[in-house]
Structures are given as structure tokens and as C-alpha cells.
Design an enzyme around this catalytic site. Structure first.
Site, PDB file in Angstrom:
ATOM      1  N   HIS A 270       0.872  -1.116  -0.104  1.00  0.00           N
ATOM      2  CA  HIS A 270      -0.080   0.410   0.220  1.00  0.00           C
ATOM      3  C   HIS A 270       0.901   1.179   0.512  1.00  0.00           C
ATOM      4  CE1 HIS A 270      -3.620  -2.057   2.108  1.00  0.00           C
ATOM      5  NE2 HIS A 270      -3.184  -2.964   0.772  1.00  0.00           N
ATOM      6  N   TYR A 328     -11.020   7.519  -0.726  1.00  0.00           N
ATOM      7  CA  TYR A 328     -10.832   6.305  -2.133  1.00  0.00           C
ATOM      8  C   TYR A 328     -11.856   6.510  -3.206  1.00  0.00           C
ATOM      9  CZ  TYR A 328      -9.126   2.953   1.138  1.00  0.00           C
ATOM     10  OH  TYR A 328      -8.413   1.762   2.161  1.00  0.00           O
TER      11      TYR A 328
END
Length: 354
Positions: A270, A328
Site C-alpha cells: 500500500h 477512496y
């Protein structure tokens, strides 16, 4: 030279970011998702997993990473019912593998999956981002009935009394207790993962320090070393989350990327940048100069040591008036994906010219 596989988190049909848009990001390979309508600890329907696979492949992408299969609290707490939940977890590994999944991201964080104090902090450029300020966390006490029991990112499925109960149970545990329960879990799931050739990738605690006196153990290099040795199998690996580790100045993320990539134990990455502050941190744009992390050096460490796993742009800012799930949105994560692609191509071509 094997190449990293660019991926993108997708929250299913309810996600405002469509597969059609994800497909249009240059170099995109894999959609990272999960079955979201099954309670933690229960078995996913094979039909639900297969439906995800068909939908993603119909959009021209791959379904090779699950994020995540949640670990039931009874497993983390070491309760009598944990064996049933562990067997269910093993069955979910088998079913995901049957659909072609190669990597499963999960975490072992008590109660709170991640903690922030604000999801829409306005940065200097007018964008908004997720932030963590310790002084705001200190104002919350989950065991006081008159306390504000909610912070952004908390599991809203708990009632006030249920949250107080589970927090109380964890506060009675030591870190060694949590280590023992993690070892018990790994000793049962990793042989199944190895049989299915699925890489398990634990996510670091976010942030990487104790909150509310709860034990948190996946926090630093020393503890990652200990974790990998609990079950020394290549299928037992990590999700290198640069933001979770990088929000603490004690963690040298470049060194950790180099070390664990060389060991072949980084299965998922990530990539996000954070600005470390005296009292917390702010999530920033992916560009190195926007935060405290050297994104180029992290990527180069991965490249130099043969990383060929999955990588995704992590939490993005909300920019250009976009609304949706904080962290997101499409736009800033797409910019992040393009930035990661550019870094990788530059490193790759630079090495070829030597």
C-alpha cells in the site's frame, strides 16, 4: 525482470468508483476487493466470490487480491469459539483460491481497523484528506458512558455497550497474549494457504502504536521480524503499508522495503505518503515532496530486490470537487497510480542503461 502488478481497491457495486473507470487507469492490472455482505468469521459463498471474479474479468481486469477476509475478534482474544472461526477462515482461503485469488490481505488489530480523527481535513491546496491528531484521540474514552465513543473509521456495527465490552476484554490482555493468539491462528491457516498457493499478507497496525491501552503488535521492524518467524513459510508475509509504518519516525520504511523484499516476504504494498507532525500525521498527495516519505527510494528498494507482487495507491485526497468514500475517490488515487507507474518505469529503464 518480473514487474510489479498495479492494483486498485474497489468496494463493490455500492462504490461510486466504477470498474469501467478503474479500467481506464494506465497499467492497471488487478482489482482488490472482498465479499462485503457476510459477517466476520462466517464463510463466504463460492457463488459470491465467483460473481466478483466474473464482473471484474468482464471489465478487462484481474481478480487476484482479496482485501480483506476479516479475522473474528474471538480469534484475536483467544476465546473458546476461535477454532470454529479459524476453520471458517481456512475455508474462505480455499474458496478464494478456487477463484484464482493469489494474495489475501488481513490485519490483527484489536477492535479498530484503523483510526483517524478527521476524514475531511482541508489542506493548503484546498483538497481534503484523512488526519490523526493525538490530542483529539485523547479526548475519547471508550469505557466511559458519557464519552464520545466514535472516531472516523470505527466499526459502526458495535452498539455502545458491545464496544465497551470488547475494549474492556482487550485492555485485560497483554501484548504477549496477542502474540500467542496470532501464532495459534497462523499455525492453522498458513498450511492451508501453502496448500492453495495463496500468499497471506498481514497489514500493519494503523497507526502503529497503542490506542486506548489496547495491545498492538504489528508496528515496527523488530515486531515484523518476530511475526515472520512465528511461521517461517514464504506464504506468511506482509502488506507493506508505507503510511501505517511511515507515520512513526522510528520506522525506516526504505530499509524495511529493502529487507523484506529481499526475503521475498512482501506480497502486497500500500503506497501512500504522510506528513509526520509532532502530535500525529496528515495523509498527503503521493508525490514525495508532499509528505515525509521518499516514495522514489521505497519503490527503488522494491525494484532492486525483485518485488513482483501487487501494489496499489493507498488513501488519496478528495480533489476536484469529488465526493464519496473518504480516501477512496477516483481522481487522486488515479494520479497516485500514474505516479507509481512513472517511478517504476524510470527506475527500470535507468537500471537497463547501466
Amino acid at each position: 525482470m518480473k514487474r510489479m502488478k498495479l492494483s486498485f481497491r474497489w468496494y463493490g457495486e455500492e462504490d461510486k468508483v466504477s470498474l469501467e473507470y478503474i479500467r481506464q487507469i494506465p497499467g492497471m492490472h488487478t482489482v482488490v476487493t472482498a465479499v462485503y455482505d457476510v459477517p466476520p468469521g462466517e464463510v463466504w459463498k463460492q457463488s459470491s466470490i465467483d460473481a466478483l471474479k466474473r464482473k471484474i474479468e468482464d471489465a478487462g481486469l484481474h481478480f487476484e487480491v482479496v482485501e480483506s477476509i476479516p479475522v473474528h475478534e474471538d480469534i484475536k482474544l483467544g476465546k473458546p469459539k476461535r477454532d470454529r472461526y479459524i476453520e471458517n477462515y481456512c475455508e474462505n482461503i480455499r474458496r478464494a483460491a478456487a477463484a484464482g485469488v493469489k494474495c489475501i490481505c488481513y490485519n490483527f488489530m484489536p477492535v479498530f481497523d484503523w483510526t483517524r480523527t478527521q476524514l475531511d481535513h482541508v489542506l493548503e491546496d484546498g483538497s481534503t484528506s484523512l488526519v490523526y491528531y493525538q490530542e483529539q484521540v485523547d479526548q475519547v474514552n471508550p469505557l466511559e458512558s458519557d464519552s464520545d465513543l466514535t472516531l472516523p473509521g470505527w466499526d459502526s456495527s458495535y452498539t455502545r455497550e458491545e464496544l465497551k465490552q470488547v475494549v474492556s476484554e482487550y485492555q485485560a490482555m497483554t501484548e504477549e497474549d496477542l502474540w500467542a493468539n496470532l501464532k495459534y491462528f497462523l499455525e492453522r491457516i498458513i498450511p492451508v494457504a501453502a496448500q492453495c498457493d495463496v500468499n497471506m499478507a498481514i497489514h500493519e497496525d494503523d497507526p502503529c502504536w497503542s490506542i486506548f491501552g489496547l495491545p498492538r503488535i504489528i508496528t515496527c521492524e523488530e515486531n515484523l521480524d518476530r511475526f515472520l518467524n512465528l511461521v517461517d513459510d514464504p506464504h506468511n508475509g506482509i502488506t507493506l503499508c508505507t503510511g501505517s509504518l511511515g507515520c512513526s519516525c522510528r520506522n525506516n520504511v526504505v530499509k524495511m522495503a529493502e529487507k523484506y523484499a529481499a526475503m521475498g516476504r512482501i506480497h502486497f504494498v500500500h503506497m501512500r505518503n504522510v506528513k509526520v507532525l509532532k502530535d500525529g500525521f496528515e495523509e498527503r498527495a503521493h508525490l514525495s515532496e508532499c509528505g515525509s516519505l521518499d516514495m522514489y527510494e521505497i519503490m527503488k528498494s522494491l525494484y532492486d530486490h525483485g518485488f513482483s507482487g501487487y501494489i496499489r495507491p493507498d488513501h488519496g485526497r478528495m480533489i476536484w470537487g469529488e465526493t464519496g468514500r473518504p480516501g477512496y475517490g477516483l481522481y487522486d488515487r488515479a494520479l497516485g497510480a500514474t505516479y507509481l507507474n512513472g517511478l517504476w518505469e524510470a527506475i527500470e529503464k535507468g537500471e537497463r542503461r547501466k
